[in-house]
Design a protein around this motif. Structure first.
Motif, PDB file in Angstrom:
ATOM      1  N   ILE A   8       0.849  -1.210   0.000  1.00  0.00           N
ATOM      2  CA  ILE A   8       0.000   0.000   0.000  1.00  0.00           C
ATOM      3  C   ILE A   8       0.875   1.246   0.000  1.00  0.00           C
ATOM      4  CG2 ILE A   8      -1.635   1.331   1.417  1.00  0.00           C
ATOM      5  CD1 ILE A   8      -2.819  -1.388   2.285  1.00  0.00           C
ATOM      6  N   LEU A   9       1.931   1.238   0.782  1.00  0.00           N
ATOM      7  CA  LEU A   9       2.835   2.386   0.834  1.00  0.00           C
ATOM      8  C   LEU A   9       3.492   2.626  -0.528  1.00  0.00           C
ATOM      9  CD1 LEU A   9       4.155   4.573   2.591  1.00  0.00           C
ATOM     10  CD2 LEU A   9       5.934   2.921   3.149  1.00  0.00           C
ATOM     11  N   ASP A  10       3.896   1.521  -1.186  1.00  0.00           N
ATOM     12  CA  ASP A  10       4.484   1.664  -2.529  1.00  0.00           C
ATOM     13  C   ASP A  10       3.485   2.293  -3.493  1.00  0.00           C
ATOM     14  OD1 ASP A  10       6.906   0.611  -1.783  1.00  0.00           O
ATOM     15  OD2 ASP A  10       6.521  -1.410  -2.583  1.00  0.00           O
ATOM     16  N   ILE A  11       2.234   1.819  -3.413  1.00  0.00           N
ATOM     17  CA  ILE A  11       1.191   2.366  -4.306  1.00  0.00           C
ATOM     18  C   ILE A  11       0.988   3.845  -4.015  1.00  0.00           C
ATOM     19  CG2 ILE A  11      -1.281   2.269  -4.817  1.00  0.00           C
ATOM     20  CD1 ILE A  11      -1.074  -0.802  -4.339  1.00  0.00           C
ATOM     21  N   LYS A  12       0.921   4.191  -2.737  1.00  0.00           N
ATOM     22  CA  LYS A  12       0.708   5.605  -2.382  1.00  0.00           C
ATOM     23  C   LYS A  12       1.923   6.448  -2.782  1.00  0.00           C
ATOM     24  CE  LYS A  12      -2.649   5.087   1.309  1.00  0.00           C
ATOM     25  NZ  LYS A  12      -2.990   5.344   2.689  1.00  0.00           N
ATOM     26  N   THR A  13       3.108   5.884  -2.609  1.00  0.00           N
ATOM     27  CA  THR A  13       4.318   6.629  -2.990  1.00  0.00           C
ATOM     28  C   THR A  13       4.308   6.887  -4.477  1.00  0.00           C
ATOM     29  OG1 THR A  13       5.563   5.558  -1.210  1.00  0.00           O
ATOM     30  CG2 THR A  13       6.844   6.586  -2.956  1.00  0.00           C
ATOM     31  N   ARG A  14       3.966   5.906  -5.285  1.00  0.00           N
ATOM     32  CA  ARG A  14       3.890   6.119  -6.730  1.00  0.00           C
ATOM     33  C   ARG A  14       2.791   7.139  -7.072  1.00  0.00           C
ATOM     34  NH1 ARG A  14       4.679   0.087  -7.544  1.00  0.00           N
ATOM     35  NH2 ARG A  14       2.458   0.096  -7.204  1.00  0.00           N
ATOM     36  N   GLY A  15       1.684   7.078  -6.326  1.00  0.00           N
ATOM     37  CA  GLY A  15       0.613   8.060  -6.563  1.00  0.00           C
ATOM     38  C   GLY A  15       1.062   9.455  -6.228  1.00  0.00           C
ATOM     39  N   VAL A  16       1.789   9.604  -5.120  1.00  0.00           N
ATOM     40  CA  VAL A  16       2.286  10.924  -4.727  1.00  0.00           C
ATOM     41  C   VAL A  16       3.289  11.409  -5.763  1.00  0.00           C
ATOM     42  CG1 VAL A  16       3.694  12.137  -3.012  1.00  0.00           C
ATOM     43  CG2 VAL A  16       1.833  10.657  -2.258  1.00  0.00           C
ATOM     44  N   GLU A  17       4.128  10.519  -6.227  1.00  0.00           N
ATOM     45  CA  GLU A  17       5.098  10.908  -7.248  1.00  0.00           C
ATOM     46  C   GLU A  17       4.392  11.334  -8.534  1.00  0.00           C
ATOM     47  OE1 GLU A  17       7.658   7.487  -7.662  1.00  0.00           O
ATOM     48  OE2 GLU A  17       8.828   8.003  -5.890  1.00  0.00           O
ATOM     49  N   SER A  18       3.343  10.622  -8.879  1.00  0.00           N
ATOM     50  CA  SER A  18       2.584  10.999 -10.091  1.00  0.00           C
ATOM     51  C   SER A  18       1.924  12.357  -9.907  1.00  0.00           C
ATOM     52  CB  SER A  18       1.500   9.954 -10.389  1.00  0.00           C
ATOM     53  OG  SER A  18       2.074   8.725 -10.674  1.00  0.00           O
ATOM     54  N   ILE A  19       1.334  12.567  -8.753  1.00  0.00           N
ATOM     55  CA  ILE A  19       0.693  13.862  -8.484  1.00  0.00           C
ATOM     56  C   ILE A  19       1.754  14.962  -8.464  1.00  0.00           C
ATOM     57  CG2 ILE A  19      -0.548  15.199  -6.722  1.00  0.00           C
ATOM     58  CD1 ILE A  19      -2.047  12.621  -6.031  1.00  0.00           C
TER      59      ILE A  19
ATOM     60  N   LEU B  50       2.639  15.755 -11.925  1.00  0.00           N
ATOM     61  CA  LEU B  50       1.566  16.519 -12.556  1.00  0.00           C
ATOM     62  C   LEU B  50       1.578  17.973 -12.086  1.00  0.00           C
ATOM     63  CD1 LEU B  50      -1.475  14.078 -12.503  1.00  0.00           C
ATOM     64  CD2 LEU B  50      -0.298  14.935 -14.498  1.00  0.00           C
ATOM     65  N   VAL B  51       1.787  18.123 -10.769  1.00  0.00           N
ATOM     66  CA  VAL B  51       1.806  19.483 -10.221  1.00  0.00           C
ATOM     67  C   VAL B  51       2.995  20.254 -10.789  1.00  0.00           C
ATOM     68  CG1 VAL B  51       2.132  20.822  -8.101  1.00  0.00           C
ATOM     69  CG2 VAL B  51       0.536  18.899  -8.128  1.00  0.00           C
ATOM     70  N   SER B  52       4.140  19.615 -10.864  1.00  0.00           N
ATOM     71  CA  SER B  52       5.317  20.312 -11.389  1.00  0.00           C
ATOM     72  C   SER B  52       5.143  20.630 -12.887  1.00  0.00           C
ATOM     73  CB  SER B  52       6.595  19.513 -11.153  1.00  0.00           C
ATOM     74  OG  SER B  52       6.549  18.321 -11.907  1.00  0.00           O
ATOM     75  N   ASN B  53       4.391  19.782 -13.601  1.00  0.00           N
ATOM     76  CA  ASN B  53       4.143  20.011 -15.012  1.00  0.00           C
ATOM     77  C   ASN B  53       2.922  20.900 -15.236  1.00  0.00           C
ATOM     78  OD1 ASN B  53       6.301  18.454 -15.783  1.00  0.00           O
ATOM     79  ND2 ASN B  53       5.082  16.594 -15.958  1.00  0.00           N
ATOM     80  N   PHE B  54       2.149  21.155 -14.222  1.00  0.00           N
ATOM     81  CA  PHE B  54       0.923  21.912 -14.347  1.00  0.00           C
ATOM     82  C   PHE B  54       1.158  23.319 -14.904  1.00  0.00           C
ATOM     83  CE2 PHE B  54      -2.505  24.537 -12.536  1.00  0.00           C
ATOM     84  CZ  PHE B  54      -3.562  23.935 -13.167  1.00  0.00           C
TER      85      PHE B  54
END
Length: 146
Positions: free
Chosen positions: A124-135, A138-142
């Motif tokens: 679950i932590l890995d999934i959340k970490t990948r989600g945070v990295e994706s967000i 996205l935020v940095s590319n926004f």
């Protein structure tokens, strides 16, 4: 004519010898007999003494045997008591071993459960970490998309 005896006739017995009368004892025969009687009486006394000694020895051995038998019985009873205590201790030890084995088995089950739970949380932590990295990406590319 002489005829052989028939097998059914009784066998002929040998002629009987005449008894001789015993000669009268002479003086040296009487002394010899008296000495012999004295020696036999002494021999009887010696044998009676030996019999008495043997009876005393038998009594002593019998008393010793009774004491040894009593001691043996006491030792057997003590040994049985010790064996009974040790058997009871072995039974108690086996019960304790069984209890500890059950506890070890329970702890191993809990350990496996906790390992699985840690693995699940790690996933679950890995999934959340990948989600945070994706967000974060996205935020940095926004601003570029604006």
């Amino acid at each position: 004519m002489d005829t052989p005896p028939s097998p059914l006739s009784p066998p002929s017995s040998p002629p009987k010898k005449k008894r001789r009368s015993t000669p009268k004892k002479k003086a040296y025969d009487r002394v010899f007999t008296a000495d012999r009687m004295k020696a036999e009486k002494q021999h009887v006394k010696d044998l009676e003494g030996k019999v008495q000694q043997l009876e005393q020895s038998c009594t002593t051995y019998s008393d010793s045997l009774m004491k040894l038998t009593h001691n043996n019985t006491e030792l057997n009873n003590k040994m049985e008591d010790i064996i009974d205590r040790h058997n009871e201790q072995l039974i108690n030890n086996q019960k304790e071993i069984d209890r500890l084995n059950a506890k070890v088995s329970d702890l191993m089950y809990q350990n496996n459960y906790l390992k699985q739970r840690v693995q699940d949380l790690s996933n679950i932590l890995d999934i959340k970490t990948r989600g945070v990295e994706s967000i974060s990406q996205l935020v940095s590319n926004f601003p570029r998309y604006i």
